[in-house]
Scaffold this motif. Structure first.
Motif, short mmCIF file in Angstrom:
data_model
loop_
_atom_site.label_atom_id
_atom_site.label_comp_id
_atom_site.label_asym_id
_atom_site.label_seq_id
_atom_site.Cartn_x
_atom_site.Cartn_y
_atom_site.Cartn_z
N LEU A 127 47.14 36.70 34.74
CA LEU A 127 46.80 37.13 33.45
C LEU A 127 48.44 37.02 32.76
N THR A 129 52.44 35.88 31.78
CA THR A 129 53.15 34.97 31.17
C THR A 129 54.37 34.64 31.95
N ARG A 175 47.32 25.94 28.97
CA ARG A 175 48.15 27.41 29.38
C ARG A 175 49.40 27.03 29.72
N ARG A 192 51.01 30.73 30.62
CA ARG A 192 50.35 31.95 30.31
C ARG A 192 48.96 31.72 31.32
N ASN A 193 48.55 33.14 31.00
CA ASN A 193 47.30 33.52 31.76
C ASN A 193 47.35 32.98 33.33
N GLN A 195 47.10 32.28 37.04
CA GLN A 195 45.93 32.60 38.19
C GLN A 195 46.72 32.19 39.55
N TYR A 243 43.13 44.98 30.76
CA TYR A 243 43.94 43.80 30.13
C TYR A 243 44.78 44.37 28.96
N GLU A 247 47.02 40.60 23.60
CA GLU A 247 46.95 39.26 23.86
C GLU A 247 45.56 38.85 24.37
N HIS A 248 44.61 39.66 24.73
CA HIS A 248 43.32 39.17 25.12
C HIS A 248 42.29 39.93 24.29
N GLU A 318 37.10 31.82 28.59
CA GLU A 318 37.85 30.78 27.56
C GLU A 318 37.10 29.34 27.63
N LEU A 323 38.91 32.77 34.01
CA LEU A 323 40.00 33.12 34.34
C LEU A 323 40.06 34.61 34.90
#
Length: 419
Positions: A127, A129, A175, A192-193, A195, A243, A247-248, A318, A323
């Motif tokens: 998660l 960036t 992403r 970003r985000n 994994q 988190y 951002e989320h 999302e 994710l």
């Protein structure tokens, strides 16, 4: 190709991490002892001498240093040693040890040629960036399309391209972003985000003749957090996942079950449009709550059963799918013979197949994921409960002053006691 390059063996590639040191040894013949030795770079199809030794005098060793580069010539061992410290990504290119006659009009000849690749090495959590900048020659390559590609068995496969007409599918749709500044000669790529499966080797590259020509290499490591929990049947499991709310916060949070080789199956998720700070949803024995102010997702599973054993995710929900925020491996042995219930310390696990060696990624408290167990059954009087008072210190070094804990002793009330 330059006449000076003819007859030379193919340049060997030397790969170094950004910030490291290059040490190169170039032997030469006895009849070349009186020639000047240097370090040159191939620029515009010609060798440009960056640094050169002085003519040998009484000593058998001469040395020249300028900035991060040092050239040393030992005429006894007939060896030129080049040292370049604090390597940067823009140092990547073709280099050589050079030989030149002391006459002013003489031209340098390559003694040993290398292709130097200085790569960036970046460690991130899921998660997070990552954003990198790649410098190129603004005048010569201004109009050349730029691509972001991932290295694999079939070469570097482009994922992003600066030309908007390019419509090939890419794994990081939504992403990742690539931007080109032709005036400054800088390509910026943002992912970003992240994994764990995003770990790998990437290139910023020029797209010439439909083949990527490397500008800069990135070796990306992405770590996930896995927590192993063990609980008895009929107990209650409570898992908290942290988190970054900035951002989320507006993203729906989810709890899903992961089977091997299958996508994570959604069990429950929060509603984004729900008013207030706390967004709660419940289905059967599972409840999920999102504290959007603090950035804490709490999942509670009550009346645990043996079939609840498995792998679960706290996840962001999302448009492109789920994710992973954190992975929870739950074990619920049948009956009450499974031993003491516990949730182990979160483990930082890097994606299998990450490039090169895997190191522990940096810790950020905003990314910390952890789980706790709450027990529905009455604890024994002899039992003791332990807790860490500062979760943000979970991955720091083992300094004694950072360890804080409490021991809570429980006393059984008399049968006739009140209050």
């Amino acid at each position: 190709m330059l006449t000076a390059l003819q007859g030379q063996a193919p340049a060997a590639e030397e790969s170094r991490r950004e910030g490291s040191t290059l040490l190169l040894r170039c032997p030469y013949a006895a009849q070349q002892s009186q020639q000047l030795k240097g370090w040159g770079r191939l620029t515009g199809g010609q060798w440009e001498v960056l640094l050169e030794t002085t003519p040998p005098q009484n000593s058998s060793t001469t040395q020249s240093t300028m900035g991060r580069v040092s050239v040393r010539d030992n005429s006894t061992s007939r060896l030129v040693t080049v040292v370049v410290t604090n390597l940067q990504a823009e140092d990547s290119g073709s280099y050589c040890c050079t030989l030149r006659s002391p006459l002013p009009s003489s031209r340098p000849l390559p003694l040993k040629i290398i292709s130097l690749n200085v790569f960036k090495e970046v460690h991130r959590w899921e998660l997070d960036t990552v954003s990198v900048q790649c410098k190129y020659r603004a005048v010569e390559d201004r109009a050349t399309p730029k691509v972001w590609c991932r290295r694999g068995p079939r070469g570097c496969q482009p994922w992003l391209r600066t030309e908007p007409s390019w419509a090939e599918s890419r794994a990081l749709e939504g992403r990742a972003l690539i931007q080109d500044d032709p005036q400054g000669g800088i390509v910026t790529v943002t992912m970003r985000n992240l994994q764990a499966q995003d770990a790998g080797t990437y290139w910023c590259a020029l797209h010439r003749a439909w083949q990527p020509a490397r500008i800069m290499e990135l070796r990306l490591y992405v770590s996930k957090r896995t927590k192993h929990c063990r609980a008895k049947e009929a107990e209650q499991l409570s898992v908290q996942c942290l988190y970054n709310p900035s951002e989320h916060r507006p993203v729906s949070k989810a709890w899903c079950r992961k089977a091997a080789g299958e996508p994570c199956s959604l069990l429950l998720s929060t509603e984004v449009e729900a008013p207030g700070r706390l967004r709660t949803s419940q289905r059967g024995r599972v409840a999920i709550q999102d504290d959007s102010l603090q950035g804490i997702v709490t999942v509670t599973v009550s009346s645990l059963q043996a079939q609840d054993s498995g792998v679960y995710w706290c996840a962001l929900r999302e448009q492109d799918g789920l994710l992973r925020m954190a992975e929870v491996v739950l074990s619920v042995p049948g009956g009450n013979r499974g031993g003491e219930s516990s949730c182990g310390k979160p483990e930082d696990v890097a994606q299998v197949g990450s490039p090169g060696r895997v190191e522990r990624a940096r810790d950020e408290s905003k990314d910390l994921n952890y789980a706790t167990l709450t027990f529905g059954a009455q604890p024994s009087p002899e039992g003791a409960l332990y807790c860490n008072l500062e979760p943000g210190q979970a991955h720091r070094g083992p300094r004694a002053e950072d360890v804080q804990y409490a021991i809570i002793g429980l006393q059984q009330l008399p049968a006739s006691g009140k209050g």
